[in-house]
Enzyme design. Structure first.
Site, short mmCIF file in Angstrom:
data_model
loop_
_atom_site.label_atom_id
_atom_site.label_comp_id
_atom_site.label_asym_id
_atom_site.label_seq_id
_atom_site.Cartn_x
_atom_site.Cartn_y
_atom_site.Cartn_z
CD GLU A 74 102.09 65.31 -20.97
OE1 GLU A 74 102.74 64.31 -21.32
OE2 GLU A 74 102.30 65.93 -19.90
CG ASP A 75 101.59 70.19 -21.72
OD1 ASP A 75 100.72 69.49 -21.18
OD2 ASP A 75 102.75 70.27 -21.27
N1 LIG Z 1 108.63 72.31 -12.05
C1 LIG Z 1 107.81 73.04 -12.81
N2 LIG Z 1 107.00 72.38 -13.68
C2 LIG Z 1 106.19 73.14 -14.46
C3 LIG Z 1 106.21 74.54 -14.39
N3 LIG Z 1 105.32 75.02 -15.29
C4 LIG Z 1 104.80 73.96 -15.93
N4 LIG Z 1 105.31 72.81 -15.43
C5 LIG Z 1 104.96 71.45 -15.90
O1 LIG Z 1 104.05 70.89 -14.96
C6 LIG Z 1 104.29 69.48 -14.86
C7 LIG Z 1 104.47 69.16 -13.40
O2 LIG Z 1 103.34 69.57 -12.72
P1 LIG Z 1 102.24 68.54 -12.23
O3 LIG Z 1 101.15 69.32 -11.57
O4 LIG Z 1 102.92 67.47 -11.43
O5 LIG Z 1 101.73 67.84 -13.56
P2 LIG Z 1 100.51 68.15 -14.55
O6 LIG Z 1 100.63 69.60 -14.97
O7 LIG Z 1 100.79 67.20 -15.69
O8 LIG Z 1 99.25 67.83 -13.82
C8 LIG Z 1 105.52 69.15 -15.67
O9 LIG Z 1 105.03 68.51 -16.85
P3 LIG Z 1 105.97 67.59 -17.76
O10 LIG Z 1 107.12 68.38 -18.24
O11 LIG Z 1 105.04 66.97 -18.74
O12 LIG Z 1 106.60 66.50 -16.83
P4 LIG Z 1 106.03 65.46 -15.80
O13 LIG Z 1 106.13 66.13 -14.48
O14 LIG Z 1 104.62 65.12 -16.18
O15 LIG Z 1 106.94 64.34 -15.97
C9 LIG Z 1 106.14 70.52 -15.94
O16 LIG Z 1 106.81 70.65 -17.17
C10 LIG Z 1 107.07 75.20 -13.45
O17 LIG Z 1 107.11 76.40 -13.32
N5 LIG Z 1 107.86 74.40 -12.70
#
Ligand SMILES: Nc1nc2c(ncn2[C@@H]2O[C@H](COP(=O)(O)OP(=O)(O)O)[C@@H](OP(=O)(O)OP(=O)(O)O)[C@H]2O)c(=O)[nH]1
Ligand SMILES: [Mn+2]
Length: 197
Positions: A74-75
């Site tokens: 994904e990233d």
């Molecule tokens: N809470 C938090 N999240 C962070 C941080 N840095 C990066 N992220 C990541 O960003 C995602 C949540 O942010 P959003 O703005 O809602 O999502 P997006 O990046 O996919 O657009 C999560 O992705 P994901 O793990 O793929 O999970 P999901 O939220 O898509 O399920 C999370 O892992 C941080 O400092 N705090």
């Protein structure tokens, strides 16, 4: 070889696989940081998701490997083929079940997580619960830079809808999530708010 020798050798093989997986993910995420103000290395997240699983009694190696790899496709530029070739089809399938299609609009991706989660495998549900648990706790500690109160609370409302679709497989993860949904608070510009209004 004695039976004890065989056991040691199996354990050593699993440890080597685990380290290989962490090494792979660390290299793939090496240029990324979390969105918090401290600029935490991104790899802290997949390792923490795997730890949420072992803390909740999940020791299945394939599930732990998938947790460590769950954000690589994904990233980063990692492909599913690469994961399957290196770690096998089972690991790849779980990673695929936890991977959003980043070519879609964010709202659509969020809608699809709610829709798909009830139908994914038990192992993928475990990774999903551990992932949301990690992110929700992260926000309580230090919300991503620029997130408003509304954005944080919307994330919690959405996360609950997703994790509600993965109930019935791990009591410990569910209890920790439910505690956050009921009692979690976060601080923004010195003010404390309930996570789940
Ligand atoms: N809470 C938090 N999240 C962070 C941080 N840095 C990066 N992220 C990541 O960003 C995602 C949540 O942010 P959003 O703005 O809602 O999502 P997006 O990046 O996919 O657009 C999560 O992705 P994901 O793990 O793929 O999970 P999901 O939220 O898509 O399920 C999370 O892992 C941080 O400092 N705090
Ligand atoms: Mn994640």
């Amino acid at each position: 070889m004695s039976s004890q020798g065989t056991q040691i050798s199996n354990a050593s093989f699993d440890i080597a696989k685990l380290i290989d997986t962490i090494d792979f993910a660390a290299k793939k995420h090496s240029f990324q940081k979390r969105k918090d103000s401290a600029g935490t290395p991104y790899i802290n997240h997949p390792i923490g998701v795997a730890k949420n699983l072992t803390d909740a009694g999940v020791y299945d190696l394939v599930t732990i490997q998938a947790a460590i790899l769950h954000d690589t496709v994904e990233d980063t530029k990692t492909t599913f083929e690469e994961i399957e070739q290196k770690f096998g089809r089972e690991v790849k399938n779980i990673v695929a079940e936890c991977t959003d299609d980043k070519s879609l609009e964010k709202e659509e991706r969020q809608r699809l997580q709610i829709e798909h989660t009830p139908h994914i495998s038990k192992q993928a549900k475990e990774v999903k619960l551990a992932d949301k648990l990690y992110n929700l706790r992260d926000i309580m500690k230090d919300a991503p830079i620029g997130w408003s109160k509304k954005r944080v609370q919307e994330y919690y409302i959405w996360a609950k809808k997703v994790t509600d679709g993965a109930r019935g497989i791990n009591q410990k993860l569910e209890e920790q999530l439910d505690d956050i949904y009921a009692n979690g608070v976060f601080v923004l510009q010195g003010e404390e708010y309930k996570c789940h209004p």
